[in-house]
Design a protein around this motif. Sequence first.
Motif, PDB file in Angstrom:
ATOM      1  N   HIS A  12     -21.289  30.308  45.427  1.00 24.07           N
ATOM      2  CA  HIS A  12     -22.669  30.444  44.939  1.00 24.07           C
ATOM      3  C   HIS A  12     -23.665  29.827  45.932  1.00 24.07           C
ATOM      4  CE1 HIS A  12     -26.213  30.241  42.407  1.00 24.07           C
ATOM      5  NE2 HIS A  12     -26.223  28.930  42.558  1.00 24.07           N
ATOM      6  N   ARG A  18     -26.256  34.908  41.745  1.00 25.03           N
ATOM      7  CA  ARG A  18     -26.074  34.451  40.373  1.00 25.03           C
ATOM      8  C   ARG A  18     -24.733  34.969  39.874  1.00 25.03           C
ATOM      9  NH1 ARG A  18     -31.968  35.780  37.746  1.00 25.03           N
ATOM     10  NH2 ARG A  18     -33.067  34.057  38.721  1.00 25.03           N
ATOM     11  N   GLY A  68     -22.940  27.751  39.373  1.00 28.35           N
ATOM     12  CA  GLY A  68     -23.683  28.965  39.674  1.00 28.35           C
ATOM     13  C   GLY A  68     -23.801  29.989  38.565  1.00 28.35           C
TER      14      GLY A  68
END
Length: 160
Positions: A12, A18, A68
């Motif tokens: 991430h 995302r 993340g």
Amino acid sequence: PGTFPHGLKQFHDDTGWRITAHNRMWSSDVIYAYQNGGNTTWTIQGTEAVPTEQAFWDWLMGTAKAWGLYTYEQDWLFTEFVGASAMLTSATLPREWLMQMGAGAEKHGLVIQYCMLWPRMALQSLELPAVTTARGSTDYNAGGNDQWIMGLFVFRLSAF
């Protein structure tokens, strides 16, 4: 380790992407009942379990946000209700479960997608700003004829 040799957090951080995490129903042998110091309670019935404290959702969403996570997908919603009979016999547990999940996500700036939900779950999501998307159909099969059957599926399951 072969896909994410340095873990999801590093992936991430390196990409800035995302992450969406998918969850089915909770198993009766759930190890998360012992996370966060083991200070969360669960209703365990048959082969399924339901977390019953806000502390669990706060811990789960906060931990996942750190590596993340952006979207938490709660799939198999109807299966969770049918498999854990308390979800069908308690007047309060289903709402509390969805509200706690939503509050945990909102607290950490995450969003939720519901999948395989009943109309009652869609209506409950109106109280939950974190729930941004939903899929009402069953999972689809490539090349199958039932990919877009939605209302019929929900209607058939409402007999449970």
